[in-house]
Design a protein around this motif. Structure first.
Motif, PDB file in Angstrom:
ATOM      1  N   THR A 119      28.323   7.980  41.489  1.00 32.51           N
ATOM      2  CA  THR A 119      27.197   7.421  40.509  1.00 32.51           C
ATOM      3  C   THR A 119      27.969   6.161  39.771  1.00 32.51           C
ATOM      4  OG1 THR A 119      26.235   9.445  40.511  1.00 32.51           O
ATOM      5  CG2 THR A 119      25.720   7.780  38.777  1.00 32.51           C
ATOM      6  N   GLY A 120      29.289   6.514  39.375  1.00 32.90           N
ATOM      7  CA  GLY A 120      29.856   5.318  38.504  1.00 32.90           C
ATOM      8  C   GLY A 120      29.915   3.836  39.081  1.00 32.90           C
ATOM      9  N   ALA A 121      30.090   3.921  40.381  1.00 31.12           N
ATOM     10  CA  ALA A 121      29.869   2.540  41.183  1.00 31.12           C
ATOM     11  C   ALA A 121      28.782   1.939  41.383  1.00 31.12           C
ATOM     12  CB  ALA A 121      30.666   2.721  42.496  1.00 31.12           C
ATOM     13  N   ALA A 122      27.576   2.779  41.312  1.00 29.21           N
ATOM     14  CA  ALA A 122      26.310   2.270  41.204  1.00 29.21           C
ATOM     15  C   ALA A 122      26.003   0.789  40.652  1.00 29.21           C
ATOM     16  CB  ALA A 122      25.093   3.336  41.118  1.00 29.21           C
ATOM     17  N   PRO A 123      26.338   1.034  39.102  1.00 31.03           N
ATOM     18  CA  PRO A 123      25.732  -0.159  38.550  1.00 31.03           C
ATOM     19  C   PRO A 123      26.843  -1.380  38.749  1.00 31.03           C
ATOM     20  CG  PRO A 123      26.373   1.587  36.858  1.00 31.03           C
ATOM     21  CD  PRO A 123      26.669   2.103  38.517  1.00 31.03           C
ATOM     22  N   MET A 124      28.021  -1.308  39.046  1.00 27.93           N
ATOM     23  CA  MET A 124      28.999  -2.279  39.514  1.00 27.93           C
ATOM     24  C   MET A 124      28.472  -3.176  40.225  1.00 27.93           C
ATOM     25  SD  MET A 124      32.258  -1.934  38.547  1.00 27.93           S
ATOM     26  CE  MET A 124      33.663  -1.024  38.359  1.00 27.93           C
ATOM     27  N   GLN A 125      27.884  -2.993  41.468  1.00 28.45           N
ATOM     28  CA  GLN A 125      27.093  -3.838  42.466  1.00 28.45           C
ATOM     29  C   GLN A 125      25.855  -3.517  42.422  1.00 28.45           C
ATOM     30  OE1 GLN A 125      29.431  -1.401  44.796  1.00 28.45           O
ATOM     31  NE2 GLN A 125      28.122  -1.330  46.575  1.00 28.45           N
ATOM     32  N   ASN A 126      25.111  -3.040  41.432  1.00 24.79           N
ATOM     33  CA  ASN A 126      23.945  -2.864  41.551  1.00 24.79           C
ATOM     34  C   ASN A 126      23.377  -2.407  42.862  1.00 24.79           C
ATOM     35  OD1 ASN A 126      21.061  -3.023  40.782  1.00 24.79           O
ATOM     36  ND2 ASN A 126      20.824  -5.225  41.049  1.00 24.79           N
ATOM     37  N   ILE A 127      23.746  -1.467  43.206  1.00 30.07           N
ATOM     38  CA  ILE A 127      23.136  -0.783  44.486  1.00 30.07           C
ATOM     39  C   ILE A 127      21.867  -0.977  44.932  1.00 30.07           C
ATOM     40  CG2 ILE A 127      25.366   0.695  44.920  1.00 30.07           C
ATOM     41  CD1 ILE A 127      23.308   3.059  44.241  1.00 30.07           C
ATOM     42  N   GLY A 128      21.697  -1.180  46.247  1.00 27.62           N
ATOM     43  CA  GLY A 128      20.226  -1.526  46.348  1.00 27.62           C
ATOM     44  C   GLY A 128      19.839  -1.199  47.768  1.00 27.62           C
ATOM     45  N   ALA A 129      18.632  -0.800  48.210  1.00 27.52           N
ATOM     46  CA  ALA A 129      18.201  -0.487  49.552  1.00 27.52           C
ATOM     47  C   ALA A 129      16.680  -0.403  49.578  1.00 27.52           C
ATOM     48  CB  ALA A 129      18.876   0.703  49.848  1.00 27.52           C
ATOM     49  N   TYR A 130      16.124  -0.857  50.495  1.00 25.05           N
ATOM     50  CA  TYR A 130      14.851  -0.578  50.822  1.00 25.05           C
ATOM     51  C   TYR A 130      13.842  -0.827  50.003  1.00 25.05           C
ATOM     52  CZ  TYR A 130      17.391   1.545  54.648  1.00 25.05           C
ATOM     53  OH  TYR A 130      18.238   1.645  55.662  1.00 25.05           O
ATOM     54  N   ALA A 197       9.949  -0.571  57.380  1.00 27.23           N
ATOM     55  CA  ALA A 197      10.437   0.649  58.239  1.00 27.23           C
ATOM     56  C   ALA A 197      10.246   1.822  57.682  1.00 27.23           C
ATOM     57  CB  ALA A 197      11.971   0.445  58.494  1.00 27.23           C
ATOM     58  N   ILE A 198       9.873   2.078  56.341  1.00 25.44           N
ATOM     59  CA  ILE A 198       9.560   3.360  55.640  1.00 25.44           C
ATOM     60  C   ILE A 198       8.163   3.774  56.206  1.00 25.44           C
ATOM     61  CG2 ILE A 198       9.173   4.195  53.596  1.00 25.44           C
ATOM     62  CD1 ILE A 198      11.317   2.750  52.110  1.00 25.44           C
ATOM     63  N   THR A 199       7.310   2.929  55.948  1.00 24.18           N
ATOM     64  CA  THR A 199       5.779   3.484  56.459  1.00 24.18           C
ATOM     65  C   THR A 199       5.827   3.955  57.978  1.00 24.18           C
ATOM     66  OG1 THR A 199       5.323   1.084  55.830  1.00 24.18           O
ATOM     67  CG2 THR A 199       3.834   2.898  55.397  1.00 24.18           C
ATOM     68  N   ARG A 200       6.756   3.040  58.710  1.00 25.05           N
ATOM     69  CA  ARG A 200       6.820   3.364  60.239  1.00 25.05           C
ATOM     70  C   ARG A 200       7.331   4.534  60.256  1.00 25.05           C
ATOM     71  NH1 ARG A 200       8.055  -2.116  60.780  1.00 25.05           N
ATOM     72  NH2 ARG A 200      10.158  -1.760  61.070  1.00 25.05           N
ATOM     73  N   GLU A 201       8.508   4.753  59.554  1.00 25.62           N
ATOM     74  CA  GLU A 201       9.351   6.073  59.946  1.00 25.62           C
ATOM     75  C   GLU A 201       8.387   7.270  59.458  1.00 25.62           C
ATOM     76  OE1 GLU A 201      12.541   5.950  60.916  1.00 25.62           O
ATOM     77  OE2 GLU A 201      12.235   7.824  61.256  1.00 25.62           O
ATOM     78  N   GLY A 214       9.272  13.007  50.506  1.00 30.11           N
ATOM     79  CA  GLY A 214       8.993  12.235  52.001  1.00 30.11           C
ATOM     80  C   GLY A 214       9.483  11.124  52.241  1.00 30.11           C
ATOM     81  N   ILE A 215       9.560  10.089  51.201  1.00 33.45           N
ATOM     82  CA  ILE A 215      10.255   8.989  51.174  1.00 33.45           C
ATOM     83  C   ILE A 215      11.572   8.948  51.320  1.00 33.45           C
ATOM     84  CG2 ILE A 215      10.671   6.765  49.769  1.00 33.45           C
ATOM     85  CD1 ILE A 215       7.787   6.568  49.038  1.00 33.45           C
ATOM     86  N   SER A 216      12.223  10.063  50.462  1.00 30.31           N
ATOM     87  CA  SER A 216      13.727   9.953  50.601  1.00 30.31           C
ATOM     88  C   SER A 216      14.039  10.525  52.026  1.00 30.31           C
ATOM     89  CB  SER A 216      14.014  11.310  49.623  1.00 30.31           C
ATOM     90  OG  SER A 216      15.305  11.556  49.815  1.00 30.31           O
ATOM     91  N   GLN A 217      13.357  11.294  52.760  1.00 31.95           N
ATOM     92  CA  GLN A 217      13.838  11.846  54.150  1.00 31.95           C
ATOM     93  C   GLN A 217      13.620  10.504  55.009  1.00 31.95           C
ATOM     94  OE1 GLN A 217      14.632  14.990  54.546  1.00 31.95           O
ATOM     95  NE2 GLN A 217      14.055  16.017  52.974  1.00 31.95           N
ATOM     96  N   ALA A 218      12.491   9.808  54.681  1.00 32.18           N
ATOM     97  CA  ALA A 218      12.289   8.728  55.655  1.00 32.18           C
ATOM     98  C   ALA A 218      13.579   7.803  55.554  1.00 32.18           C
ATOM     99  CB  ALA A 218      11.020   7.879  55.472  1.00 32.18           C
ATOM    100  N   VAL A 219      14.016   7.489  54.294  1.00 26.44           N
ATOM    101  CA  VAL A 219      14.923   6.498  54.243  1.00 26.44           C
ATOM    102  C   VAL A 219      16.470   7.125  54.821  1.00 26.44           C
ATOM    103  CG1 VAL A 219      16.486   5.825  52.226  1.00 26.44           C
ATOM    104  CG2 VAL A 219      14.178   5.442  52.183  1.00 26.44           C
ATOM    105  N   MET A 220      16.538   8.464  54.537  1.00 22.15           N
ATOM    106  CA  MET A 220      17.687   9.215  55.115  1.00 22.15           C
ATOM    107  C   MET A 220      17.705   9.068  56.682  1.00 22.15           C
ATOM    108  SD  MET A 220      17.682  12.572  52.764  1.00 22.15           S
ATOM    109  CE  MET A 220      18.656  13.664  53.733  1.00 22.15           C
ATOM    110  N   ARG A 221      16.532   9.113  57.307  1.00 20.60           N
ATOM    111  CA  ARG A 221      16.441   8.963  58.816  1.00 20.60           C
ATOM    112  C   ARG A 221      16.687   7.556  59.197  1.00 20.60           C
ATOM    113  NH1 ARG A 221      12.568  12.930  61.560  1.00 20.60           N
ATOM    114  NH2 ARG A 221      11.956  11.027  62.999  1.00 20.60           N
ATOM    115  N   ILE A 222      16.148   6.558  58.339  1.00 18.24           N
ATOM    116  CA  ILE A 222      16.341   5.109  58.768  1.00 18.24           C
ATOM    117  C   ILE A 222      17.895   4.906  58.793  1.00 18.24           C
ATOM    118  CG2 ILE A 222      15.866   2.831  58.310  1.00 18.24           C
ATOM    119  CD1 ILE A 222      13.157   3.474  56.934  1.00 18.24           C
ATOM    120  N   ARG A 223      18.334   5.211  57.458  1.00 14.82           N
ATOM    121  CA  ARG A 223      19.968   4.988  57.440  1.00 14.82           C
ATOM    122  C   ARG A 223      20.698   5.803  58.478  1.00 14.82           C
ATOM    123  NH1 ARG A 223      21.247   2.545  52.293  1.00 14.82           N
ATOM    124  NH2 ARG A 223      23.433   3.006  52.941  1.00 14.82           N
TER     125      ARG A 223
END
Ligand code: EPU
Length: 338
Positions: A119-130, A197-201, A214-223
């Motif tokens: 978690t501490g690294a998340a703000p460093m690079q402003n993590i992002g996805a989807y 890809a989220i809706t398709r998944e 549901g969204i979390s599960q879809a993102v996990m499957r895409i990744r």
């Protein structure tokens, strides 16, 4: 605290670089970090702070102190009718933290599921996805100033978040150690499913109706379908940033490559998909020795076993040169190199 000497770092970085630290210590509290920072044995030597080690390329032995930030704890610190504010210690692994908040019925982090690291690294690079970035839910963080050991709070404006960027990668690089991160999560979900890809998944999963889980599960499957699991193949996620280029250059390239993916960016600019550029330049699936370009996602450089940092850097340099030559676009590294 008694640091260990000549400590192997291979298991502490997801690229699996087989390097060592002259001194290594794991700190579970702010006090322990302060104590190590003030320790005269480490003055004038390198000091590298490691979180989950998932966004670094350790290209050499570290002649100094490697400090693993292991501050734990997740607390709901405040709530009102609409929001709950949740604070996590910097050493909390990111994905379990995301799943914990989903378990509390809180929305905001679901699109950021399965991102490696702490978690501490998340703000460093402003993590992002989807379609979501940390800054969208960020409330504040606490960080230790390495110059005097004081604890400083940063609100969202103070962090100067940008695309994979923050003040901690710029002006305050190597100055602060993030110790806690607080996010503002929603009790009334606003879903972000713009990323097609989220809706398709979700459809492929046979899920009707949107839920946080549901969204979390879809993102996990895409990744999982395109990004290599660092437990199996060494990597640090996207090695380069997606470049922002002048719209005029992008339009000229679009004439030549109509299928080229582009995304809106700041005024007069467009963001390109570095993975597409690298694939088009012929690198996808390339391998030399144990250094390679992932066969399913060209933006990810991989260590198939015993690649050295310089082999990964050499490969990265060759990729940059060929993308530059073919498209006149320079790729900037996303991964921090030591
Ligand atoms: N593409 C290719 N070939 C490839 C890879 C991608 O043609 O080998 C194309 C895809 O078909 C798509 C476009 O490029 O049209 C974008 O690809 P993708 O959706 O896989 O995402 P990305 O732009 O390559 C970024 C982030 C990822 C994040 C995803 C999803 C950066 C540097 N990377 O990758 O973040 O998970 O979007 O939002 O912004 C990371 O930072 O480590 C990371 C994995």
């Amino acid at each position: 605290m008694q640091p260990q000497s000549n400590y192997p770092l291979r298991k502490l970085n997801t690229f699996g670089m087989d390097v060592s630290a002259r001194y290594f210590a794991s700190a579970g509290s702010i006090g322990e970090i302060q104590e190590l920072l003030l320790d005269s044995r480490f003055r004038g030597l390198d000091q590298v702070i490691l979180g989950g080690g998932s966004n670094v390329l350790l290209s050499r032995d570290i002649n100094g102190l490697v400090l693993k930030n292991d501050i734990r704890g997740i607390f709901k610190i405040r709530e009102d009718e609409r929001y709950a504010w949740v604070q996590a210690g910097a050493g909390e692994p990111w994905h379990p933290f995301v799943r914990h908040t989903i378990g509390l019925g809180l929305a905001g982090l679901e699109n950021l599921s399965l991102i490696p690291g702490n978690t501490g690294a998340a703000p460093m690079q402003n993590i992002g996805a989807y379609g979501v970035e940390l800054k969208d839910v960020f409330e504040e963080l606490e960080a230790l100033d390495r110059t005097d050991g004081s604890l400083v709070r940063f609100g969202v404006r103070d962090c100067e978040f940008g695309y994979r960027d923050s003040i901690f990668k710029g002006k305050f690089r190597d100055r602060f150690i993030i110790v806690t991160v607080t996010v503002r999560l929603s009790k009334i979900p606003e879903f972000h499913i713009e990323y097609g890809a989220i809706t398709r998944e979700l459809e492929a999963m046979g899920v009707s109706g949107l839920t946080i889980d549901g969204i979390s599960q879809a993102v996990m499957r895409i990744r999982s379908s395109k990004l290599p699991d660092p437990a199996l193949i060494g990597n640090a996620g996207s090695f380069f940033k997606n470049p922002e280029c002048p719209a005029s250059l992008v339009e000229a390239l679009k004439d030549q490559y109509p299928e080229m993916p582009v995304y809106p960016a700041a005024e007069g600019k467009m963001k390109m998909a570095a993975g597409w550029l690298i694939e088009k330049a012929g690198w996808k699936g390339y391998r030399k020795g144990d250094a390679g370009v992932h066969p399913l996602q060209a933006l990810v450089l991989v260590n198939y076993g015993h690649a050295k940092g310089e082999e990964i850097l050499e490969l990265a340099g060759r990729i940059q040169a060929s993308v530059e030559e073919m498209f006149k676009i320079s790729l900037e590294r996303e991964v921090n190199v030591y």
